[in-house]
Scaffold this active site. Structure first.
Site, PDB file in Angstrom:
ATOM      1  N   ARG A   5      -6.970   5.411  -2.673  1.00 36.08           N
ATOM      2  CA  ARG A   5      -7.061   3.851  -2.329  1.00 36.08           C
ATOM      3  C   ARG A   5      -7.332   3.276  -1.218  1.00 36.08           C
ATOM      4  NH1 ARG A   5      -3.421  -0.452  -1.963  1.00 36.08           N
ATOM      5  NH2 ARG A   5      -4.108  -2.594  -2.945  1.00 36.08           N
ATOM      6  N   CYS A  32       1.009  -1.375   0.039  1.00 32.33           N
ATOM      7  CA  CYS A  32       0.004  -0.175  -0.180  1.00 32.33           C
ATOM      8  C   CYS A  32       0.804   1.287   0.089  1.00 32.33           C
ATOM      9  CB  CYS A  32      -0.980   0.134   1.269  1.00 32.33           C
ATOM     10  SG  CYS A  32      -2.183  -1.435   1.403  1.00 32.33           S
TER      11      CYS A  32
END
Length: 297
Positions: free
Chosen positions: A241, A195
């Site tokens: 996201r 991430c």
């Protein structure tokens, strides 16, 4: 002035019957060097999400060369050993080192150097200028060095966690943070290495530079701003996201956040980044057109 940088040995265009035959040994040599590298990558790094774009980069570079094949054949024959040999030798050393220690970074990273050296030796600087972008584009097929990944991942995860927490808190969500662990409601989410957005930045850089090359916007300022925006846009898209995953988890549960939607969030990241990048291009182009042609008063 342009004639001063042409190789002294330039002659007629390489369109005779011997031209393809002369190019065959270098092509076979490059194939012998890099096909085993591609085969090994197909069973290893290209199977991962972080490096799955590798074959696409190679296909795009090959298409760009193929698209310029007639212009390349029409160039006068020439050779530049002063620049070609150093590039070729440096690339060959990197390739041999990469094969010896099984380093994909060195093996793939040698491609632009080796191929640029071969092109200079076979066709000269005019050919290298014609194919500079496909050669440069091969850089994006090279895996990021682990030292760079390790050094950048931690700070990126920390910044993403802090920004996502502040934005969601400002929106009224019950969120807290401990390092790179975000807690929202009764759920906790770890901002993992995947991430951090580092590899998505690399992928967007590949898409962004290809877009800029194909569109060929005039003006150095426009292109400089577009190039400078690539990494910030990718970073911002990765924040979006993470926030989407947090909101999905909060509203629909942990199973939804970690299931199909977790993978789909990667698509959302890229679409968001591309939309922002294309929007910036349209905005800059409109501003330039408006500056050159102001509305009549």
């Amino acid at each position: 002035m342009s004639a001063a940088i042409m190789p002294a040995s330039d002659g007629p265009a390489d369109t005779g019957a011997g031209g393809p035959l002369r190019r065959l040994p270098p092509v076979l040599g490059l194939a012998a060097m890099y096909l085993p590298v591609y085969w090994a990558a197909a069973g290893s790094i290209w199977q991962t999400d972080d490096h799955a774009h590798g074959p696409i980069i190679l296909l795009v570079a090959a298409w760009l060369v193929w698209d310029r094949r007639r212009a390349l054949a029409a160039l006068p024959a020439g050779s530049d050993g002063r620049l070609g040999w150093p590039l070729f030798v440096l690339g060959l050393l990197a390739y041999l080192a990469g094969r010896a220690v099984d380093s994909s970074v060195l093996a793939f990273g040698s491609q632009p150097l080796v191929m640029a050296g071969v092109l200079l030796l076979m066709r000269g600087r005019a050919a290298a200028r014609l194919l500079w972008f496909p050669l440069f584009y091969l850089v994006f097929a090279t895996p990021l060095p682990s030292l760079l990944v390790d050094a950048a991942t931690g700070p990126l995860k920390q910044w993403i966690s802090v920004i996502a927490e502040n934005l969601l808190y400002a929106a009224g969500y019950p969120i807290a943070r401990s390092g790179v662990v975000l807690s929202i409601g009764q759920y906790q989410m770890l901002v993992a290495d995947a991430c951090s957005g580092l590899h998505s930045m690399f992928s967007l850089a590949a898409l962004g530079t290809l877009f800029m090359f194909l569109v060929q916007r005039p003006g150095w300022l426009h292109n400089a701003l577009m190039a400078a925006a690539i990494l910030p846009v990718a970073f911002a898209a990765n924040i979006v996201r993470v926030m989407i995953l947090m909101l999905v988890t909060y509203h629909f549960g942990d199973e939804a956040g970690q299931g199909f939607l977790h993978g789909a969030a990667g698509i959302v990241l890229m679409l968001t980044a591309l939309a922002a990048f294309f929007g910036l291009d349209a905005l800059l182009w409109a501003a330039r057109s408006r500056a050159r042609h102001p509305p009549a008063t």
